[in-house]
Design a protein around this motif. Sequence first.
Motif, PDB file in Angstrom:
ATOM      1  N   VAL A  56       0.848  -1.190   0.000  1.00 48.52           N
ATOM      2  CA  VAL A  56       0.000   0.000   0.000  1.00 48.52           C
ATOM      3  C   VAL A  56       0.887   1.245   0.000  1.00 48.52           C
ATOM      4  N   LEU A  57       0.274   2.384  -0.235  1.00 53.02           N
ATOM      5  CA  LEU A  57       1.021   3.646  -0.268  1.00 53.02           C
ATOM      6  C   LEU A  57       1.692   3.921   1.072  1.00 53.02           C
ATOM      7  N   SER A  58       2.851   4.541   1.023  1.00 53.01           N
ATOM      8  CA  SER A  58       3.585   4.830   2.262  1.00 53.01           C
ATOM      9  C   SER A  58       2.779   5.762   3.173  1.00 53.01           C
ATOM     10  N   LYS A  59       1.963   6.661   2.607  1.00 53.70           N
ATOM     11  CA  LYS A  59       1.133   7.535   3.436  1.00 53.70           C
ATOM     12  C   LYS A  59       0.121   6.719   4.243  1.00 53.70           C
ATOM     13  N   VAL A  60      -0.416   5.680   3.625  1.00 55.85           N
ATOM     14  CA  VAL A  60      -1.378   4.820   4.311  1.00 55.85           C
ATOM     15  C   VAL A  60      -0.672   4.032   5.406  1.00 55.85           C
ATOM     16  N   MET A  61       0.519   3.511   5.106  1.00 53.40           N
ATOM     17  CA  MET A  61       1.280   2.772   6.114  1.00 53.40           C
ATOM     18  C   MET A  61       1.619   3.670   7.299  1.00 53.40           C
ATOM     19  N   LEU A  62       2.028   4.910   7.016  1.00 48.16           N
ATOM     20  CA  LEU A  62       2.373   5.842   8.085  1.00 48.16           C
ATOM     21  C   LEU A  62       1.148   6.170   8.930  1.00 48.16           C
ATOM     22  N   PHE A  63      -0.005   6.391   8.294  1.00 49.34           N
ATOM     23  CA  PHE A  63      -1.242   6.639   9.028  1.00 49.34           C
ATOM     24  C   PHE A  63      -1.578   5.450   9.919  1.00 49.34           C
ATOM     25  N   HIS A  64      -1.427   4.249   9.385  1.00 48.90           N
ATOM     26  CA  HIS A  64      -1.693   3.024  10.138  1.00 48.90           C
ATOM     27  C   HIS A  64      -0.776   2.944  11.358  1.00 48.90           C
ATOM     28  N   TRP A  65       0.499   3.213  11.157  1.00 47.33           N
ATOM     29  CA  TRP A  65       1.458   3.188  12.267  1.00 47.33           C
ATOM     30  C   TRP A  65       1.074   4.216  13.330  1.00 47.33           C
ATOM     31  N   LEU A  66       0.732   5.435  12.901  1.00 46.78           N
ATOM     32  CA  LEU A  66       0.321   6.472  13.852  1.00 46.78           C
ATOM     33  C   LEU A  66      -0.943   6.072  14.597  1.00 46.78           C
ATOM     34  N   ALA A  67      -1.868   5.418  13.904  1.00 39.63           N
ATOM     35  CA  ALA A  67      -3.110   4.980  14.561  1.00 39.63           C
ATOM     36  C   ALA A  67      -2.815   3.944  15.634  1.00 39.63           C
ATOM     37  N   ILE A  68      -1.980   2.964  15.311  1.00 37.38           N
ATOM     38  CA  ILE A  68      -1.639   1.933  16.291  1.00 37.38           C
ATOM     39  C   ILE A  68      -0.896   2.529  17.479  1.00 37.38           C
ATOM     40  N   ARG A  69      -0.073   3.523  17.242  1.00 36.59           N
ATOM     41  CA  ARG A  69       0.676   4.181  18.318  1.00 36.59           C
ATOM     42  C   ARG A  69      -0.181   5.212  19.063  1.00 36.59           C
ATOM     43  N   ASN A  70      -1.457   5.338  18.652  1.00 38.67           N
ATOM     44  CA  ASN A  70      -2.386   6.294  19.252  1.00 38.67           C
ATOM     45  C   ASN A  70      -1.867   7.729  19.129  1.00 38.67           C
ATOM     46  N   SER A  71      -1.307   8.039  17.963  1.00 36.74           N
ATOM     47  CA  SER A  71      -0.648   9.330  17.761  1.00 36.74           C
ATOM     48  C   SER A  71      -1.313  10.204  16.705  1.00 36.74           C
ATOM     49  N   ILE A  72      -2.528   9.883  16.322  1.00 31.61           N
ATOM     50  CA  ILE A  72      -3.247  10.729  15.368  1.00 31.61           C
ATOM     51  C   ILE A  72      -3.824  11.902  16.145  1.00 31.61           C
ATOM     52  N   SER A  73      -3.767  13.073  15.575  1.00 30.43           N
ATOM     53  CA  SER A  73      -4.225  14.279  16.268  1.00 30.43           C
ATOM     54  C   SER A  73      -5.750  14.387  16.244  1.00 30.43           C
ATOM     55  N   VAL A  74      -6.387  13.659  17.136  1.00 29.50           N
ATOM     56  CA  VAL A  74      -7.833  13.728  17.298  1.00 29.50           C
ATOM     57  C   VAL A  74      -8.148  14.801  18.338  1.00 29.50           C
ATOM     58  N   LYS A  75      -9.416  15.147  18.467  1.00 28.97           N
ATOM     59  CA  LYS A  75      -9.799  16.241  19.369  1.00 28.97           C
ATOM     60  C   LYS A  75      -9.262  16.068  20.785  1.00 28.97           C
ATOM     61  N   ASP A  76      -9.350  14.872  21.323  1.00 30.78           N
ATOM     62  CA  ASP A  76      -8.904  14.636  22.691  1.00 30.78           C
ATOM     63  C   ASP A  76      -7.426  14.998  22.861  1.00 30.78           C
ATOM     64  N   GLU A 100     -13.708  11.881  21.104  1.00 27.48           N
ATOM     65  CA  GLU A 100     -13.027  11.598  19.845  1.00 27.48           C
ATOM     66  C   GLU A 100     -11.606  11.135  20.126  1.00 27.48           C
ATOM     67  N   MET A 101     -11.410   9.819  20.080  1.00 26.85           N
ATOM     68  CA  MET A 101     -10.103   9.203  20.258  1.00 26.85           C
ATOM     69  C   MET A 101      -9.861   8.285  19.066  1.00 26.85           C
ATOM     70  N   VAL A 102      -8.624   7.862  18.870  1.00 27.89           N
ATOM     71  CA  VAL A 102      -8.244   7.087  17.693  1.00 27.89           C
ATOM     72  C   VAL A 102      -9.083   5.817  17.560  1.00 27.89           C
ATOM     73  N   ASN A 103      -9.117   4.985  18.603  1.00 25.66           N
ATOM     74  CA  ASN A 103      -9.863   3.731  18.525  1.00 25.66           C
ATOM     75  C   ASN A 103     -11.349   3.973  18.273  1.00 25.66           C
ATOM     76  N   HIS A 104     -11.879   5.020  18.873  1.00 24.23           N
ATOM     77  CA  HIS A 104     -13.294   5.319  18.651  1.00 24.23           C
ATOM     78  C   HIS A 104     -13.536   5.695  17.192  1.00 24.23           C
ATOM     79  N   LEU A 105     -12.753   6.632  16.670  1.00 20.11           N
ATOM     80  CA  LEU A 105     -12.971   7.097  15.297  1.00 20.11           C
ATOM     81  C   LEU A 105     -12.823   5.985  14.264  1.00 20.11           C
ATOM     82  N   LEU A 106     -11.798   5.178  14.408  1.00 21.20           N
ATOM     83  CA  LEU A 106     -11.480   4.205  13.366  1.00 21.20           C
ATOM     84  C   LEU A 106     -12.197   2.864  13.521  1.00 21.20           C
TER      85      LEU A 106
END
Length: 151
Positions: A56-76, A100-106
């Motif tokens: 998959v695209l590297s942007k998608v892989m990076l997003f996936h990694w950030l999601a697993i690390r709970n590092s996406i900039s969500v409201k919380d 609004e947290m990573v696990n909730h959103l995704l």
Amino acid sequence: MGWLARVVGNLECEDHLFWSASSYGVFSVSDAVRLLVQSNIVSSPTWPKVIWGNNVLSKVMLFHWLAIRNSISVKDVLINRHILPSSQSNLCIWCLEEVEMVNHLLVHCKWSSKIWADLFRWWKIYWVIPGSIELFSFDWLYGMGITASKF
């Protein structure tokens, strides 16, 4: 005295970013993965395969990694870092029912879980929503008991 006190600056040169994990000083996803694996941040031998072993695209892989690390900039996260005002609601933008947290959103939001449920129903997969995006990723990695042709 810390290491920062020993840093000597040069006022005649312009500052620039340098990625020390690369011999060229430029960031790359492959260098970041190598650094993670070598530094034992990776807790499981399958961890790199979960994120980086896909076509998959590297942007998608990076997003996936950030999601697993709970590092996406969500409201919380943004409110806790004082990027958004504390007076702003931290409720999910889609359902307005949960924080609004990573696990909730995704995974757990009624909107995203409906999308996942529709996809899995289309693939004829019986699925129980996992507790986190990390568990979801491991389920996905191991094929959820179906053949790759369905995907």
